[in-house]
Design a protein around this motif. Sequence first.
Motif, PDB file in Angstrom:
ATOM      1  N   PHE A 114       0.813  -1.217   0.000  1.00 39.00           N
ATOM      2  CA  PHE A 114       0.000   0.000   0.000  1.00 39.00           C
ATOM      3  C   PHE A 114       0.848   1.271   0.000  1.00 39.00           C
ATOM      4  O   PHE A 114       0.528   2.242  -0.695  1.00 39.00           O
ATOM      5  N   GLU A 115       1.930   1.289   0.783  1.00 39.57           N
ATOM      6  CA  GLU A 115       2.698   2.531   0.893  1.00 39.57           C
ATOM      7  C   GLU A 115       3.545   2.788  -0.352  1.00 39.57           C
ATOM      8  O   GLU A 115       3.840   3.945  -0.673  1.00 39.57           O
ATOM      9  N   SER A 116       3.918   1.734  -1.061  1.00 39.84           N
ATOM     10  CA  SER A 116       4.637   1.946  -2.328  1.00 39.84           C
ATOM     11  C   SER A 116       3.728   2.624  -3.353  1.00 39.84           C
ATOM     12  O   SER A 116       4.142   3.563  -4.056  1.00 39.84           O
ATOM     13  N   GLU A 117       2.483   2.165  -3.414  1.00 40.88           N
ATOM     14  CA  GLU A 117       1.537   2.784  -4.349  1.00 40.88           C
ATOM     15  C   GLU A 117       1.133   4.180  -3.883  1.00 40.88           C
ATOM     16  O   GLU A 117       0.914   5.080  -4.709  1.00 40.88           O
ATOM     17  N   ALA A 118       1.022   4.372  -2.569  1.00 42.76           N
ATOM     18  CA  ALA A 118       0.710   5.714  -2.046  1.00 42.76           C
ATOM     19  C   ALA A 118       1.813   6.696  -2.422  1.00 42.76           C
ATOM     20  O   ALA A 118       1.544   7.848  -2.783  1.00 42.76           O
ATOM     21  N   ALA A 119       3.068   6.250  -2.343  1.00 40.99           N
ATOM     22  CA  ALA A 119       4.192   7.111  -2.724  1.00 40.99           C
ATOM     23  C   ALA A 119       4.124   7.471  -4.200  1.00 40.99           C
ATOM     24  O   ALA A 119       4.400   8.614  -4.596  1.00 40.99           O
ATOM     25  N   ALA A 120       3.741   6.494  -5.037  1.00 42.88           N
ATOM     26  CA  ALA A 120       3.618   6.760  -6.474  1.00 42.88           C
ATOM     27  C   ALA A 120       2.513   7.772  -6.748  1.00 42.88           C
ATOM     28  O   ALA A 120       2.673   8.687  -7.570  1.00 42.88           O
ATOM     29  N   LEU A 121       1.391   7.640  -6.050  1.00 43.19           N
ATOM     30  CA  LEU A 121       0.292   8.599  -6.210  1.00 43.19           C
ATOM     31  C   LEU A 121       0.703   9.985  -5.722  1.00 43.19           C
ATOM     32  O   LEU A 121       0.422  10.998  -6.364  1.00 43.19           O
ATOM     33  N   ALA A 161      16.106   8.642  -0.183  1.00 37.29           N
ATOM     34  CA  ALA A 161      15.847   8.195  -1.558  1.00 37.29           C
ATOM     35  C   ALA A 161      14.373   8.353  -1.913  1.00 37.29           C
ATOM     36  O   ALA A 161      14.026   8.776  -3.027  1.00 37.29           O
ATOM     37  N   ILE A 162      13.507   8.043  -0.968  1.00 41.28           N
ATOM     38  CA  ILE A 162      12.068   8.228  -1.197  1.00 41.28           C
ATOM     39  C   ILE A 162      11.768   9.711  -1.408  1.00 41.28           C
ATOM     40  O   ILE A 162      11.050  10.092  -2.346  1.00 41.28           O
ATOM     41  N   LEU A 163      12.327  10.545  -0.529  1.00 35.54           N
ATOM     42  CA  LEU A 163      12.083  11.981  -0.620  1.00 35.54           C
ATOM     43  C   LEU A 163      12.610  12.561  -1.928  1.00 35.54           C
ATOM     44  O   LEU A 163      11.949  13.394  -2.563  1.00 35.54           O
ATOM     45  N   ASP A 164      13.782  12.130  -2.370  1.00 34.82           N
ATOM     46  CA  ASP A 164      14.353  12.639  -3.621  1.00 34.82           C
ATOM     47  C   ASP A 164      13.422  12.340  -4.803  1.00 34.82           C
ATOM     48  O   ASP A 164      13.238  13.191  -5.688  1.00 34.82           O
ATOM     49  N   ALA A 165      12.837  11.145  -4.814  1.00 35.64           N
ATOM     50  CA  ALA A 165      11.908  10.788  -5.897  1.00 35.64           C
ATOM     51  C   ALA A 165      10.647  11.629  -5.832  1.00 35.64           C
ATOM     52  O   ALA A 165      10.113  12.053  -6.863  1.00 35.64           O
ATOM     53  N   LEU A 166      10.172  11.906  -4.625  1.00 34.68           N
ATOM     54  CA  LEU A 166       8.983  12.746  -4.470  1.00 34.68           C
ATOM     55  C   LEU A 166       9.270  14.176  -4.940  1.00 34.68           C
ATOM     56  O   LEU A 166       8.442  14.806  -5.603  1.00 34.68           O
ATOM     57  N   LYS A 167      10.453  14.679  -4.586  1.00 30.71           N
ATOM     58  CA  LYS A 167      10.828  16.033  -5.018  1.00 30.71           C
ATOM     59  C   LYS A 167      10.896  16.125  -6.535  1.00 30.71           C
ATOM     60  O   LYS A 167      10.576  17.168  -7.126  1.00 30.71           O
ATOM     61  N   ALA A 168      11.298  15.045  -7.175  1.00 32.75           N
ATOM     62  CA  ALA A 168      11.395  15.013  -8.638  1.00 32.75           C
ATOM     63  C   ALA A 168      10.054  14.691  -9.283  1.00 32.75           C
ATOM     64  O   ALA A 168       9.963  14.648 -10.515  1.00 32.75           O
ATOM     65  N   HIS A 169       9.032  14.473  -8.453  1.00 28.38           N
ATOM     66  CA  HIS A 169       7.693  14.082  -8.935  1.00 28.38           C
ATOM     67  C   HIS A 169       7.793  12.847  -9.837  1.00 28.38           C
ATOM     68  O   HIS A 169       7.132  12.753 -10.873  1.00 28.38           O
ATOM     69  N   ASP A 170       8.655  11.937  -9.404  1.00 22.47           N
ATOM     70  CA  ASP A 170       8.921  10.694 -10.136  1.00 22.47           C
ATOM     71  C   ASP A 170       8.128   9.566  -9.487  1.00 22.47           C
ATOM     72  O   ASP A 170       8.571   8.963  -8.502  1.00 22.47           O
ATOM     73  N   ARG A 208       7.808   4.848  -5.989  1.00 22.04           N
ATOM     74  CA  ARG A 208       7.331   3.481  -5.724  1.00 22.04           C
ATOM     75  C   ARG A 208       8.515   2.547  -5.472  1.00 22.04           C
ATOM     76  O   ARG A 208       8.514   1.759  -4.524  1.00 22.04           O
ATOM     77  N   ARG A 209       9.523   2.654  -6.318  1.00 22.31           N
ATOM     78  CA  ARG A 209      10.684   1.776  -6.218  1.00 22.31           C
ATOM     79  C   ARG A 209      11.460   2.031  -4.917  1.00 22.31           C
ATOM     80  O   ARG A 209      11.865   1.074  -4.234  1.00 22.31           O
ATOM     81  N   ALA A 210      11.651   3.292  -4.556  1.00 16.63           N
ATOM     82  CA  ALA A 210      12.396   3.621  -3.336  1.00 16.63           C
ATOM     83  C   ALA A 210      11.659   3.142  -2.094  1.00 16.63           C
ATOM     84  O   ALA A 210      12.277   2.625  -1.152  1.00 16.63           O
ATOM     85  N   MET A 211      10.333   3.311  -2.076  1.00 15.06           N
ATOM     86  CA  MET A 211       9.552   2.844  -0.933  1.00 15.06           C
ATOM     87  C   MET A 211       9.607   1.321  -0.849  1.00 15.06           C
ATOM     88  O   MET A 211       9.760   0.748   0.239  1.00 15.06           O
ATOM     89  N   ARG A 212       9.507   0.655  -1.995  1.00 10.14           N
ATOM     90  CA  ARG A 212       9.538  -0.807  -2.001  1.00 10.14           C
ATOM     91  C   ARG A 212      10.910  -1.322  -1.548  1.00 10.14           C
ATOM     92  O   ARG A 212      10.994  -2.307  -0.814  1.00 10.14           O
TER      93      ARG A 212
END
Length: 245
Positions: free
Chosen positions: A94-101, A188-197, A202-206
């Motif tokens: 769930f949290e990997s998909e939440a991060a992607a959203l 790593a999760i935060l960097d992907a969020l900042k890049a709106h990636d 999803r990958r970093a959270m997983r």
Amino acid sequence: MRQTRLFHSVAEQIVQLIATEGLGPGAKLPGERELADRFGVSRVTVREAELALQAQGKLSIKTGSGVFVCADRSRPEGLPTVSAFEVTEARSLFESEAAALAAAVIQDEALARLDYLVQAMDGSNPDLDPDTADREFHHVIAASANNAAVLHTIENLWRMRTEQPHVMAAHKAVCEIDDSSRVAEHTAILDALKAHDSAGARRAMRNHFNRLLSVMLDASAASAMQELERQMAASRERFMISTRG
């Protein structure tokens, strides 16, 4: 007054405020600044008090919207009997998909809060302990996904994580074995969020949860081996006693 005692005191004052002003479920609390002025404390202390009350199920913090009163949970809703592995596996899904959203729509305010929380995870922030920072980090991302059903699911998974003693014990054991990757993984999760990636988030959270699951399996195997060795030692002792004389 020590910080831990101070935010507990503020939490009690917030509970009294809810009661005296008749704030029912769904009611919005005054903002952090107003509460800080009212109680004569810092906004950080108010935030810590609100997080403590959220963990008790008395408040719901919705990033970008405010803090809201929850329904009375003196009779907490029953939770299923689950293993720590099951909870962590479900959180990964769930949290990997939440991060992607969240990556597609997350706001600058939420990203700034996540930055602050990651910095607190190394234990250098006297006002925020690493475990609390970790929990809020995941909550901010779940809330930023802008999906009430996803947020509700993740919040209930966190209840399983924090309210069931055997699950809490398993996570504590994992942290004692390996907690060195916490800051790097959340960065790593935060960097992907900042890049709106979305794919990167999803990958970093997983990856974060995959490590937790791996360490959890190693801990379970080590525990099982210790128990086996204990049983073998006991059997050997019984055998030696039976052959004496």
